[in-house]
Design a protein around this motif. Sequence first.
Motif, PDB file in Angstrom:
ATOM      1  N   HIS A  22       0.852  -1.191   0.000  1.00 12.97           N
ATOM      2  CA  HIS A  22       0.000   0.000   0.000  1.00 12.97           C
ATOM      3  C   HIS A  22       0.887   1.240   0.000  1.00 12.97           C
ATOM      4  O   HIS A  22       1.799   1.365   0.814  1.00 12.97           O
ATOM      5  N   HIS A  23       0.613   2.148  -0.926  1.00 14.39           N
ATOM      6  CA  HIS A  23       1.337   3.414  -0.946  1.00 14.39           C
ATOM      7  C   HIS A  23       0.680   4.348   0.057  1.00 14.39           C
ATOM      8  O   HIS A  23      -0.474   4.716  -0.107  1.00 14.39           O
ATOM      9  N   HIS A  44      -6.412  -3.546   3.257  1.00 16.47           N
ATOM     10  CA  HIS A  44      -6.160  -2.668   2.130  1.00 16.47           C
ATOM     11  C   HIS A  44      -7.468  -2.221   1.485  1.00 16.47           C
ATOM     12  O   HIS A  44      -7.663  -1.040   1.195  1.00 16.47           O
ATOM     13  N   HIS A  48      -9.092   1.761   1.373  1.00 16.75           N
ATOM     14  CA  HIS A  48      -9.494   2.475   0.163  1.00 16.75           C
ATOM     15  C   HIS A  48     -10.999   2.667   0.076  1.00 16.75           C
ATOM     16  O   HIS A  48     -11.468   3.539  -0.639  1.00 16.75           O
TER      17      HIS A  48
HETATM   18 ZN   LIG Z   1      -3.388   1.116  -1.219  1.00 22.51          ZN
END
Ligand SMILES: [Zn+2]
Length: 99
Positions: A22-23, A44, A48
Amino acid sequence: MAKQTIGLCELCGRQDVLRTEHHLTPKEEGGTWLPTAFLCIPCHKQVHALYSNHELAVRLNTLDALRHDEKLVSYIKWIRKQPASKLVKTKKSRQRRKK
Ligand SMILES: [Zn+2]
Ligand SMILES: [Zn+2]
């Protein structure tokens, strides 16, 4: 799709889960070269689903900020009780082979 590995989820802390990178600052918000974290698939998705890329970039760009956000606190409490094995599909073929 990003590479996936098995290990510790940096958000919920469960071990031996399938994780994705994950950024912390989404690529769409200029985070391509910024730190990433390894989160299990449900974490994740949840991150989002709850936040827009912009919100992640300006307000929730560290693991600490994510962990303490009120929307995620109750989710993390819940996911911690879920067994990791449920999420990792392993195919066991038990076919007998003749020697
Ligand atoms: Zn992500
Ligand atoms: Zn997780």
